[in-house]
Design an enzyme around this catalytic site. Structure first.
Site, short mmCIF file in Angstrom:
data_model
loop_
_atom_site.label_atom_id
_atom_site.label_comp_id
_atom_site.label_asym_id
_atom_site.label_seq_id
_atom_site.Cartn_x
_atom_site.Cartn_y
_atom_site.Cartn_z
CG ASP A 161 -1.57 -1.38 1.40
OD1 ASP A 161 -2.45 -1.70 0.59
OD2 ASP A 161 -1.17 -2.14 2.30
CG HIS A 189 -3.21 -5.27 3.12
ND1 HIS A 189 -2.82 -4.40 2.12
CD2 HIS A 189 -3.41 -6.46 2.51
CE1 HIS A 189 -2.78 -5.05 0.97
NE2 HIS A 189 -3.14 -6.30 1.19
P1 NAD Z 1 -0.92 -18.93 -4.10
O1 NAD Z 1 -2.22 -19.65 -4.04
O2 NAD Z 1 -0.22 -18.80 -5.41
O3 NAD Z 1 0.11 -19.62 -3.10
C1 NAD Z 1 -0.23 -19.90 -1.78
C2 NAD Z 1 0.58 -21.10 -1.35
O4 NAD Z 1 0.35 -21.29 0.05
C3 NAD Z 1 0.20 -22.40 -2.06
O5 NAD Z 1 1.34 -23.03 -2.57
C4 NAD Z 1 -0.45 -23.22 -0.95
O6 NAD Z 1 -0.25 -24.63 -1.10
C5 NAD Z 1 0.29 -22.67 0.26
N1 NAD Z 1 -0.33 -22.97 1.55
C6 NAD Z 1 -1.64 -23.07 1.87
N2 NAD Z 1 -1.78 -23.40 3.16
C7 NAD Z 1 -0.54 -23.51 3.67
C8 NAD Z 1 -0.04 -23.82 4.95
N3 NAD Z 1 -0.84 -24.14 5.96
N4 NAD Z 1 1.30 -23.82 5.13
C9 NAD Z 1 2.13 -23.53 4.11
N5 NAD Z 1 1.72 -23.23 2.87
C10 NAD Z 1 0.39 -23.22 2.66
O7 NAD Z 1 -1.15 -17.50 -3.44
P2 NAD Z 1 -0.23 -16.17 -3.53
O8 NAD Z 1 -0.67 -15.37 -4.70
O9 NAD Z 1 1.19 -16.55 -3.41
O10 NAD Z 1 -0.74 -15.38 -2.22
C11 NAD Z 1 -0.42 -15.83 -0.93
C12 NAD Z 1 -1.08 -14.96 0.12
O11 NAD Z 1 -0.56 -13.63 0.08
C13 NAD Z 1 -2.60 -14.81 -0.02
O12 NAD Z 1 -3.21 -14.87 1.26
C14 NAD Z 1 -2.75 -13.40 -0.59
O13 NAD Z 1 -4.01 -12.83 -0.33
C15 NAD Z 1 -1.64 -12.71 0.17
N6 NAD Z 1 -1.21 -11.40 -0.35
C16 NAD Z 1 -0.98 -10.40 0.56
C17 NAD Z 1 -0.56 -9.16 0.13
C18 NAD Z 1 -0.33 -8.04 1.11
O14 NAD Z 1 -0.12 -6.90 0.66
N7 NAD Z 1 -0.34 -8.26 2.42
C19 NAD Z 1 -0.36 -8.93 -1.23
C20 NAD Z 1 -0.60 -9.96 -2.14
C21 NAD Z 1 -1.04 -11.21 -1.68
C1 LMR Z 2 -3.22 -6.81 -2.73
O1 LMR Z 2 -3.42 -5.78 -2.09
O2 LMR Z 2 -2.92 -6.82 -3.94
C2 LMR Z 2 -3.29 -8.15 -2.01
O3 LMR Z 2 -3.69 -7.99 -0.69
C3 LMR Z 2 -4.10 -9.16 -2.72
C4 LMR Z 2 -5.58 -8.84 -2.65
O4 LMR Z 2 -6.33 -9.71 -2.19
O5 LMR Z 2 -5.97 -7.75 -3.05
#
Ligand code: NAD
Ligand code: LMR
Length: 328
Positions: A161, A189
């Site tokens: 952000d 967030h």
């Molecule tokens: P993705 O689905 O590509 O990958 C997630 C991975 O986590 C998968 O490989 C899955 O098997 C694994 N997983 C699920 N449960 C698990 C556990 N108990 N222990 C270990 N691994 C586990 O998803 P992504 O695009 O990599 O996103 C991951 C997370 O990050 C999501 O929750 C998404 O919303 C979050 N995210 C946060 C922000 C932020 O700004 N805070 C930004 C983008 C994404």
């Molecule tokens: C983002 O801000 O891009 C991440 O938190 C993924 C989402 O769910 O928007």
């Protein structure tokens, strides 16, 4: 020579984990010469562990000098054993039509289990960055389940952000993003977050006078709040490259410090500053030094920002209430 840093990425077989891993291995976090011992953790399912093994072979094929070793595991205790730097990414991402809060019922329990494992086996000085959504509340859950670790060992990712805000201001002013200092994003967030440019500076001084309030409130703030949703609508999946980059930026500042005369946004447990009750994980401006973060004190948000800050806090409290059974 320094001992290799023990570093864990959960969700390492997922999209963000994969991107993050190769950037760290290339030296983008600690520099190309600092050795890192990687622990790649994901679900214990056979197909996922097979994928992690493939990823570890790809890492070998890069012949990065900074890679001191790679462990592949489905067990959080093995993954966190003695770890000094941990990225908690592993969890479900949202899809179109969902809010991040909707992920709590599936994702919250992951952070309970992993908080407990960190409590038992991680380094006592570990830096844990929670990326998985809803990030503030997942971080809060992990802290509550790790009572033997100081809560300052944890932070939640609000850096995306923060970076998004700087990107939009730079675009509006037609300047380089690298010129902009002292951006702040208060709160959760989520769509209640409060991007606040009141203290931002560039080489020409305070930027507030250079940007009209109308644009700030009616265009900039909604754009930043809804950027994640916009990316999902365009890409069919949530942000990856910008998210991995933000994780790297947040950990780099935490580990190596913030520049003089600047600060960054991190989601950290409140110490009661700015009227946010103690313990809740909230986006604050922080400075980092010697591996520790401190909330920037003495800012005076105006009445409008203060009102928005409290609304975002109320959402964080509501999420904490929803997660009540995961908090101990
Ligand atoms: P993705 O689905 O590509 O990958 C997630 C991975 O986590 C998968 O490989 C899955 O098997 C694994 N997983 C699920 N449960 C698990 C556990 N108990 N222990 C270990 N691994 C586990 O998803 P992504 O695009 O990599 O996103 C991951 C997370 O990050 C999501 O929750 C998404 O919303 C979050 N995210 C946060 C922000 C932020 O700004 N805070 C930004 C983008 C994404
Ligand atoms: C983002 O801000 O891009 C991440 O938190 C993924 C989402 O769910 O928007």
């Amino acid at each position: 020579m320094n001992k290799p840093i023990k570093l864990t990425i959960t969700g390492a077989a997922g999209k963000i984990g994969y991107d993050l891993l190769f950037r760290i291995a290339a030296g983008n976090l600690f520099g190309p010469d600092r050795q890192v011992e990687f622990r790649l953790m994901d679900l214990a399912r056979e197909d996922i562990q097979k994928k992690l093994t493939g990823i570890s072979k790809e890492l070998e094929d890069c012949a990065f000098p900074a890679v001191a070793g790679v462990t592949v595991t489905g067990d959080p205790r093995e993954a966190f054993d003695g770890s000094e730097v941990v990225f908690l990414v592993g969890s479900k991402p949202r899809t179109a039509g969902m809010t991040r809060k909707d992920l709590l019922s599936d994702n919250g329990k992951i952070f309970k289990e992993q908080g407990k494992a960190l409590n038992d086996v991680a380094s006592r000085n570990v830096k844990v960055l929670v990326v998985g959504n809803p990030a503030n509340t997942n971080c809060f859950i992990a802290i509550k389940n790790a009572p033997d670790l100081d809560k300052s060992c944890f932070s939640a990712m609000l850096r995306l952000d923060h970076n998004r805000s700087i990107g939009q201001i730079a675009k509006k002013l037609g300047i380089n993003p690298g010129e902009i200092r002292k951006m702040t994003v208060w709160g959760n967030h989520s769509s209640t977050q409060v991007p606040d440019i009141s203290y931002c500076e560039n080489n020409g001084g305070r930027i507030e006078g250079q940007i009209d309030k109308e644009w700030q409130r009616n265009e900039f703030t909604p754009l930043i709040r809804n950027r994640g949703t916009e990316i999902i609508a365009l890409c069919g999946a949530s942000s990856v490259g910008s998210a991995a980059n933000a994780a790297l930026c947040q950990m780099r500042n935490w580990y190596s410090g913030t520049p003089e005369d600047d600060w960054v946004t991190m989601g950290v447990p409140s110490d009661g500053s700015y009227g946010i009750p103690e313990g809740y994980v909230y986006g604050f401006p922080v400075t980092c030094k010697d591996g520790k973060y401190s909330i920037v004190k003495g800012l005076e948000p105006d009445e409008y920002i203060k009102k928005c800050m409290m609304l975002s806090f109320e959402e964080i409290r509501e999420e904490a209430d929803m997660a009540q059974e995961l908090l101990n």
